[in-house]
Design a protein around this motif. Structure first.
Motif, PDB file in Angstrom:
ATOM      1  N   MET A 277      55.063   5.681  16.425  1.00 32.15           N
ATOM      2  CA  MET A 277      56.131   4.795  16.888  1.00 32.15           C
ATOM      3  C   MET A 277      57.475   5.518  16.946  1.00 32.15           C
ATOM      4  O   MET A 277      58.304   5.244  17.811  1.00 32.15           O
ATOM      5  CB  MET A 277      56.218   3.564  15.981  1.00 32.15           C
ATOM      6  CG  MET A 277      55.058   2.612  16.148  1.00 32.15           C
ATOM      7  SD  MET A 277      55.009   1.851  17.782  1.00 32.15           S
ATOM      8  CE  MET A 277      56.389   0.732  17.659  1.00 32.15           C
ATOM      9  N   THR A 278      57.705   6.445  16.004  1.00 33.09           N
ATOM     10  CA  THR A 278      58.930   7.239  16.062  1.00 33.09           C
ATOM     11  C   THR A 278      58.942   8.069  17.328  1.00 33.09           C
ATOM     12  O   THR A 278      59.956   8.176  18.025  1.00 33.09           O
ATOM     13  CB  THR A 278      59.039   8.154  14.826  1.00 33.09           C
ATOM     14  OG1 THR A 278      59.050   7.326  13.661  1.00 33.09           O
ATOM     15  CG2 THR A 278      60.308   8.983  14.859  1.00 33.09           C
ATOM     16  N   PHE A 279      57.776   8.631  17.643  1.00 30.52           N
ATOM     17  CA  PHE A 279      57.644   9.415  18.867  1.00 30.52           C
ATOM     18  C   PHE A 279      57.944   8.550  20.092  1.00 30.52           C
ATOM     19  O   PHE A 279      58.697   8.938  20.982  1.00 30.52           O
ATOM     20  CB  PHE A 279      56.225   9.994  18.939  1.00 30.52           C
ATOM     21  CG  PHE A 279      55.995  10.881  20.120  1.00 30.52           C
ATOM     22  CD1 PHE A 279      56.390  12.205  20.083  1.00 30.52           C
ATOM     23  CD2 PHE A 279      55.399  10.392  21.262  1.00 30.52           C
ATOM     24  CE1 PHE A 279      56.192  13.027  21.176  1.00 30.52           C
ATOM     25  CE2 PHE A 279      55.196  11.211  22.365  1.00 30.52           C
ATOM     26  CZ  PHE A 279      55.597  12.529  22.310  1.00 30.52           C
ATOM     27  N   VAL A 280      57.353   7.353  20.104  1.00 26.39           N
ATOM     28  CA  VAL A 280      57.577   6.441  21.228  1.00 26.39           C
ATOM     29  C   VAL A 280      59.059   6.085  21.353  1.00 26.39           C
ATOM     30  O   VAL A 280      59.635   6.083  22.438  1.00 26.39           O
ATOM     31  CB  VAL A 280      56.739   5.149  21.052  1.00 26.39           C
ATOM     32  CG1 VAL A 280      57.174   4.070  22.036  1.00 26.39           C
ATOM     33  CG2 VAL A 280      55.261   5.450  21.241  1.00 26.39           C
ATOM     34  N   ALA A 281      59.694   5.824  20.202  1.00 29.01           N
ATOM     35  CA  ALA A 281      61.092   5.376  20.225  1.00 29.01           C
ATOM     36  C   ALA A 281      62.048   6.493  20.609  1.00 29.01           C
ATOM     37  O   ALA A 281      63.032   6.270  21.306  1.00 29.01           O
ATOM     38  CB  ALA A 281      61.472   4.798  18.859  1.00 29.01           C
ATOM     39  N   LYS A 282      61.756   7.718  20.150  1.00 25.60           N
ATOM     40  CA  LYS A 282      62.720   8.804  20.323  1.00 25.60           C
ATOM     41  C   LYS A 282      62.400   9.716  21.495  1.00 25.60           C
ATOM     42  O   LYS A 282      63.303  10.260  22.121  1.00 25.60           O
ATOM     43  CB  LYS A 282      62.756   9.654  19.044  1.00 25.60           C
ATOM     44  CG  LYS A 282      63.342   8.929  17.850  1.00 25.60           C
ATOM     45  CD  LYS A 282      64.785   9.347  17.647  1.00 25.60           C
ATOM     46  CE  LYS A 282      65.492   8.471  16.647  1.00 25.60           C
ATOM     47  NZ  LYS A 282      65.128   8.805  15.282  1.00 25.60           N
TER      48      LYS A 282
END
Lengths: 416, 259
Positions: A277-282
């Motif tokens: 999710m961090t990857f998706v968000a950033k």
């Protein structure tokens, strides 16, 4: 502060880690040394997983200036659907304890949750009904629907392999596998840091000093190793260890054998969700759109972003993660009950908000929300350890939530 | 100006109504390459609405838009940008919580070959375009909410000119700026004009318009009062158009001219 800037570490994150440290050491002292034990920390991490998984989705929902009050009820409904799926449908298809049951259930649960989320999202984005109302309705509808699936009957037990998702003895991966995961995690950290550095160097941007780079990598690696040591210091109960030893055809020695738990599967799932999710968000376009919609919905629309579609997808993602959390909860209880997930929506929202997600939209981090979930769960299980009764627990958690947001507001004003 | 050339933009008989109120009625304006057309009028005269139809934010109820003489369907901001029409909104329309590069590339992000955001490449191009607009700008990694009014304006302008705009719509570009920054925007307008970009300049400020525009179009109550070359009308006459809807002899009257 100067040091933090050099290291490019977020001051907020340090603040949250300090709060967590204060809570942990506080409970450790108050409970006369019962809090910071491998056993308690292991259980704490397992109990945090489901909320942490959902908090990751809630960050994006709140960042787009929406709210989802229905996640607890959706978790209850999907949990019941899982129960029926596993107890009634799958056995007719391929019998009990089939190796495919676990993956099939995961896919089914995420599909169920995702579709419910997309449906909520469609009402919110295309019919312009406020998310508060849609999901408030959802809170009632899906809790009722959860009862209706089996007219209130609890479904138990669950598939053996599926139970691993919930932690417990089946869901402890053991010492060796834990070390393998720790090494992979450290390698991933080092590689991602180096790649980022190389990319910035290609464009001639300022780089952080090498010592700072090394210090950050060192700290990250040390934390991974510390966590691995802790989960490997928690032995399986003697009865179960004995069964394992005897199953291997060996003799159970006088003093017993130390077989470590290692990481719990739900914790690994939660961490993986956090990373993804961090990857998706950033790093992904979708995340960039989510944040810009939260910052200025009109500007996002004028930039050609399909804001309605993005909003709907955010709710779909929230639903999908709720489905995953339903698997964790159902597997942990080893039963599907229609009351599962009651009040979870409030813990999930609280975790996101304590983790620095602004209810005004546009601001929030996945890491923060996961830490927020850990802080909430630490408070609760600490109080259980001290024998505080439930009403007082709720009072304390409520007060802490309000205080945390007040302090956060002060902090934000100061850095302006 | 050679009127035999094909206009870059031609808006013909555009009308739009919101809930029964006619915000723009039968409005026609055109714009040639390298020309600055000032759109004048009171608040609520319909100039921003007309221009939002061109930039794809609103859809006209009737009327046609021609780009390079070809009929164009502009149903969304994306369509407008595909025709090279870029807009600097009065509100700037920036996402305050993300940095300059993210705003400039919003909706047109650069991606790596893995399909992820290429922030380093976007920052690099942002540094180049900002060096031209605002050489002192250094705050590349801060959210734009932390920037000053002039810096935010530069980011909004950078977003409009970075993608090879052919038509630029500037809605009150100097309303929030100090004198030095206003002069800077004026210089930029001249520079872009020299590059052959057509500019619609919406402004309250007659001084700005007379300084920068080649032609003006005045709107009142949603209708075009008239259009005129800057040299053919005086400021007082233009004020008369804005306030009274009176079309002077030097101007070409539109449907909104009072008899």
């Amino acid at each position: 502060m100067e040091l933090l800037r050099k290291l490019e570490i977020d001051a907020r994150l340090i603040g949250m880690l300090s709060a967590l440290a204060i809570i942990w050491f506080g409970f450790h002292i108050l409970s006369q040394g019962a809090f910071l034990t491998p056993r308690n920390l292991w259980n704490l991490s397992v109990q945090t997983s489901a909320i942490a998984v959902m908090a990751c989705g809630m960050v994006l929902v709140i960042v787009t200036r929406n709210i989802d009050l229905s996640v607890g009820s959706v978790l209850g409904f999907v949990g019941m659907a899982i129960g029926v799926f596993q107890a009634r449908w799958l056995p007719e298809l391929w019998g009990l304890e089939n190796p495919l049951t676990m993956p099939a259930t995961l896919v089914f649960a995420m599909l169920c949750g995702g579709l419910i989320g997309l449906f909520h999202g469609a009402l919110i984005a295309y019919l312009a009904i406020p998310s508060f109302i849609v999901t408030l309705g959802g809170l009632l509808v899906w809790r009722g629907a959860a009862w209706w699936v089996t007219t209130g009957q609890t479904v138990a037990p669950m598939d053996g392999r599926f139970r691993a998702i919930g932690g417990g003895i089946e869901g402890a991966i053991g010492a060796n596998a834990s070390w393998v995961i720790a090494i992979i995690a450290i390698l991933a950290i080092v590689i991602s840091m180096l790649m980022r550095r190389r990319r910035r160097a290609e464009f001639g941007f300022s780089l952080r000093p090498l010592w700072a780079e090394a210090l950050v990598i060192g700290l990250a690696a040390a934390s991974v190793i510390a966590v691995t040591l802790i989960v490997n210091a928690y032995p399986l109960p003697p009865g179960i260890a004995r069964r394992i030893i005897e199953a291997q055809g060996q003799v159970w020695p006088q003093g017993g054998v130390f077989i470590p738990h290692g990481f719990a599967v739900p914790v690994l799932i939660a961490v993986l969700v956090g990373v993804v999710m961090t990857f998706v968000a950033k790093r992904m376009r979708f995340g960039r759109y989510v944040f810009s919609i939260g910052g200025n919905p009109e500007a996002a629309a004028l930039s050609g972003i399909k804001t309605k579609a993005v909003t709907m997808q955010v709710f779909g993602l929230m639903g999908l993660l709720t489905g995953l959390a339903a698997c964790i909860t159902t597997a942990r209880l080893n039963a599907a009950t229609n009351s599962a997930g009651t009040l979870d929506e409030l813990y999930v929202i609280a975790a996101a908000v304590i983790g620095g997600t602004s209810l005004a939209g546009g601001v929030g981090t996945i890491v923060g929300a996961m830490l927020g979930a850990l802080i909430m769960q630490s408070l609760q299980s600490g109080m259980v350890l001290l024998g505080v009764d439930t009403p007082l627990q709720n009072i304390v958690v409520g007060i802490v939530l309000v205080m945390a947001i007040w302090l956060d507001g002060l902090y934000r004003k100061r850095i302006r | 100006m050679a009127e035999t050339r094909t206009p870059l933009i031609e808006m013909r008989s555009i009308s739009i109504a919101f809930g029964g109120i006619k915000a723009v009625e039968e409005a026609s304006v055109d714009l040639y390459p390298g020309e600055v057309v000032g759109l004048l009028g009171h608040n609520g005269a319909g100039k921003s609405t007309l221009i939002k139809i061109l930039s794809g934010a609103y859809r006209a109820d009737s009327g046609e838009i021609h780009v390079d003489g070809q009929k164009a369907e502009i149903a969304s901001p994306r369509d407008a940008k595909a025709h090279g029409i870029e807009t600097i909104y009065q509100t700037l329309a920036l996402a305050d919580n993300v940095d300059a590069a993210a705003n400039i590339f919003l909706g047109r992000e650069k991606l790596t070959r893995w399909g992820t955001l290429d922030d380093a490449a976007m920052e690099s191009e942002t540094r180049k375009v900002m060096a031209r607009l605002n050489p002192h700008f250094r705050r590349f990694n801060e959210p734009v909410s932390a920037l000053s009014g002039g810096q935010r304006q530069s980011v909004a302008i950078a977003r409009a000119i970075h993608f090879n705009a052919r038509v630029l719509i500037m809605d009150e570009p100097t309303a929030a700026l100090g004198p030095a920054e206003t002069a800077q925007v004026g210089e930029l307008v001249k520079q872009l004009k020299a590059e052959g970009i057509g500019i619609f300049l919406i402004s309250h400020d007659l001084h700005d318009v007379f300084e920068l525009a080649d032609r003006i179009a005045v709107m009142k109550n949603g209708k075009v009062v008239g259009t005129a070359r800057i040299g053919d009308v005086t400021r007082d006459e233009v004020l008369g158009m804005i306030i009274g809807g009176k079309c002077p002899p030097g101007a070409i009257p539109g449907p909104g001219a009072s008899p």
